[in-house]
Design a protein around this motif. Sequence first.
Motif, PDB file in Angstrom:
ATOM      1  N   TRP A 160       0.840  -1.198   0.000  1.00 10.73           N
ATOM      2  CA  TRP A 160       0.000   0.000   0.000  1.00 10.73           C
ATOM      3  C   TRP A 160       0.873   1.245   0.000  1.00 10.73           C
ATOM      4  N   ALA A 161       0.344   2.324  -0.553  1.00 12.14           N
ATOM      5  CA  ALA A 161       1.066   3.599  -0.576  1.00 12.14           C
ATOM      6  C   ALA A 161       0.055   4.732  -0.496  1.00 12.14           C
ATOM      7  N   TYR A 162       0.554   5.916  -0.222  1.00 15.18           N
ATOM      8  CA  TYR A 162      -0.255   7.106  -0.434  1.00 15.18           C
ATOM      9  C   TYR A 162       0.342   7.806  -1.640  1.00 15.18           C
ATOM     10  N   LYS A 163      -0.484   8.540  -2.355  1.00 13.88           N
ATOM     11  CA  LYS A 163       0.036   9.241  -3.522  1.00 13.88           C
ATOM     12  C   LYS A 163      -0.583  10.615  -3.617  1.00 13.88           C
ATOM     13  N   LEU A 164       0.151  11.487  -4.258  1.00 13.49           N
ATOM     14  CA  LEU A 164      -0.304  12.846  -4.540  1.00 13.49           C
ATOM     15  C   LEU A 164      -0.148  13.029  -6.036  1.00 13.49           C
ATOM     16  N   GLY A 165      -1.271  13.183  -6.728  1.00 14.47           N
ATOM     17  CA  GLY A 165      -1.211  13.232  -8.183  1.00 14.47           C
ATOM     18  C   GLY A 165      -0.730  11.893  -8.698  1.00 14.47           C
ATOM     19  N   ASN A 166       0.360  11.893  -9.453  1.00 24.03           N
ATOM     20  CA  ASN A 166       0.928  10.657  -9.998  1.00 24.03           C
ATOM     21  C   ASN A 166       2.177  10.204  -9.246  1.00 24.03           C
ATOM     22  N   VAL A 167       2.429  10.795  -8.080  1.00 25.11           N
ATOM     23  CA  VAL A 167       3.640  10.476  -7.316  1.00 25.11           C
ATOM     24  C   VAL A 167       3.277   9.608  -6.118  1.00 25.11           C
ATOM     25  N   PHE A 168       3.923   8.441  -6.034  1.00 26.77           N
ATOM     26  CA  PHE A 168       3.665   7.489  -4.958  1.00 26.77           C
ATOM     27  C   PHE A 168       4.683   7.636  -3.842  1.00 26.77           C
ATOM     28  N   SER A 169       4.245   7.365  -2.626  1.00 27.87           N
ATOM     29  CA  SER A 169       5.162   7.255  -1.502  1.00 27.87           C
ATOM     30  C   SER A 169       5.897   5.927  -1.614  1.00 27.87           C
ATOM     31  N   GLU A 170       6.723   5.643  -0.626  1.00 26.71           N
ATOM     32  CA  GLU A 170       7.288   4.302  -0.543  1.00 26.71           C
ATOM     33  C   GLU A 170       6.151   3.312  -0.344  1.00 26.71           C
ATOM     34  N   THR A 171       6.411   2.048  -0.581  1.00 24.64           N
ATOM     35  CA  THR A 171       5.406   1.010  -0.384  1.00 24.64           C
ATOM     36  C   THR A 171       5.435   0.549   1.064  1.00 24.64           C
ATOM     37  N   PHE A 172       4.244   0.452   1.656  1.00 19.46           N
ATOM     38  CA  PHE A 172       4.091  -0.016   3.027  1.00 19.46           C
ATOM     39  C   PHE A 172       3.483  -1.414   3.003  1.00 19.46           C
ATOM     40  N   GLY A 173       3.766  -2.202   4.020  1.00 24.73           N
ATOM     41  CA  GLY A 173       3.310  -3.582   4.074  1.00 24.73           C
ATOM     42  C   GLY A 173       1.825  -3.741   4.329  1.00 24.73           C
ATOM     43  N   SER A 174       1.192  -2.704   4.872  1.00 24.21           N
ATOM     44  CA  SER A 174      -0.244  -2.812   5.157  1.00 24.21           C
ATOM     45  C   SER A 174      -0.949  -1.493   4.851  1.00 24.21           C
ATOM     46  N   HIS A 175      -2.250  -1.604   4.701  1.00 24.82           N
ATOM     47  CA  HIS A 175      -3.086  -0.425   4.504  1.00 24.82           C
ATOM     48  C   HIS A 175      -2.947   0.520   5.692  1.00 24.82           C
ATOM     49  N   ALA A 176      -2.967  -0.021   6.906  1.00 25.12           N
ATOM     50  CA  ALA A 176      -2.890   0.796   8.118  1.00 25.12           C
ATOM     51  C   ALA A 176      -1.586   1.594   8.169  1.00 25.12           C
ATOM     52  N   GLU A 177      -0.474   0.987   7.754  1.00 21.24           N
ATOM     53  CA  GLU A 177       0.809   1.696   7.760  1.00 21.24           C
ATOM     54  C   GLU A 177       0.815   2.841   6.746  1.00 21.24           C
ATOM     55  N   ALA A 178       0.260   2.609   5.573  1.00 22.41           N
ATOM     56  CA  ALA A 178       0.194   3.666   4.559  1.00 22.41           C
ATOM     57  C   ALA A 178      -0.708   4.801   5.027  1.00 22.41           C
ATOM     58  N   LEU A 179      -1.828   4.451   5.647  1.00 24.82           N
ATOM     59  CA  LEU A 179      -2.746   5.468   6.154  1.00 24.82           C
ATOM     60  C   LEU A 179      -2.089   6.292   7.255  1.00 24.82           C
ATOM     61  N   GLU A 180      -1.399   5.650   8.170  1.00 24.16           N
ATOM     62  CA  GLU A 180      -0.707   6.364   9.245  1.00 24.16           C
ATOM     63  C   GLU A 180       0.370   7.287   8.686  1.00 24.16           C
ATOM     64  N   ALA A 181       1.129   6.814   7.699  1.00 27.78           N
ATOM     65  CA  ALA A 181       2.151   7.649   7.073  1.00 27.78           C
ATOM     66  C   ALA A 181       1.523   8.868   6.402  1.00 27.78           C
ATOM     67  N   ALA A 182       0.401   8.683   5.726  1.00 23.43           N
ATOM     68  CA  ALA A 182      -0.294   9.799   5.083  1.00 23.43           C
ATOM     69  C   ALA A 182      -0.807  10.783   6.125  1.00 23.43           C
ATOM     70  N   ARG A 183      -1.286  10.283   7.257  1.00 17.83           N
ATOM     71  CA  ARG A 183      -1.747  11.180   8.332  1.00 17.83           C
ATOM     72  C   ARG A 183      -0.598  12.006   8.888  1.00 17.83           C
ATOM     73  N   ILE A 184       0.565  11.402   9.029  1.00 15.45           N
ATOM     74  CA  ILE A 184       1.742  12.139   9.514  1.00 15.45           C
ATOM     75  C   ILE A 184       2.111  13.245   8.529  1.00 15.45           C
ATOM     76  N   VAL A 185       2.147  12.892   7.234  1.00 14.46           N
ATOM     77  CA  VAL A 185       2.469  13.887   6.207  1.00 14.46           C
ATOM     78  C   VAL A 185       1.410  14.988   6.199  1.00 14.46           C
ATOM     79  N   MET A 186       0.152  14.612   6.345  1.00 15.83           N
ATOM     80  CA  MET A 186      -0.948  15.573   6.369  1.00 15.83           C
ATOM     81  C   MET A 186      -0.764  16.575   7.512  1.00 15.83           C
TER      82      MET A 186
END
Length: 87
Positions: free
Chosen positions: A15-41
């Motif tokens: 799982w990843a978060y993305k902005l436009g066509n740019v992806f973050s690093e890949t995370f092993g779970s949906h929850a990890e990607a969501l938490e990373a996006a919340r931190i960036v937010m």
Amino acid sequence: MTKIVYEIVPHDGGWAYKLGNVFSETFGSHAEALEAARIVMQEQQVGDEPVEISYQDEQGRWRDEYSDGGDRPEVEIDDPHQANSSL
């Protein structure tokens, strides 16, 4: 005011978060990607000192801009696997 929307998406076997066509690093779970996006937010909401910013646009060109440090965008997470979250 500028609005930024991070999307939570399946990506590269995880799982990843993305902005436009740019992806973050890949995370092993949906929850990890969501938490990373919340931190960036949350980090998007922190004001800073005035600064010159260099970035690469969608066409691959480098741009330079001035930021006064107080012009914070509205930020949202778009996650079809969970209710939307905004700050």
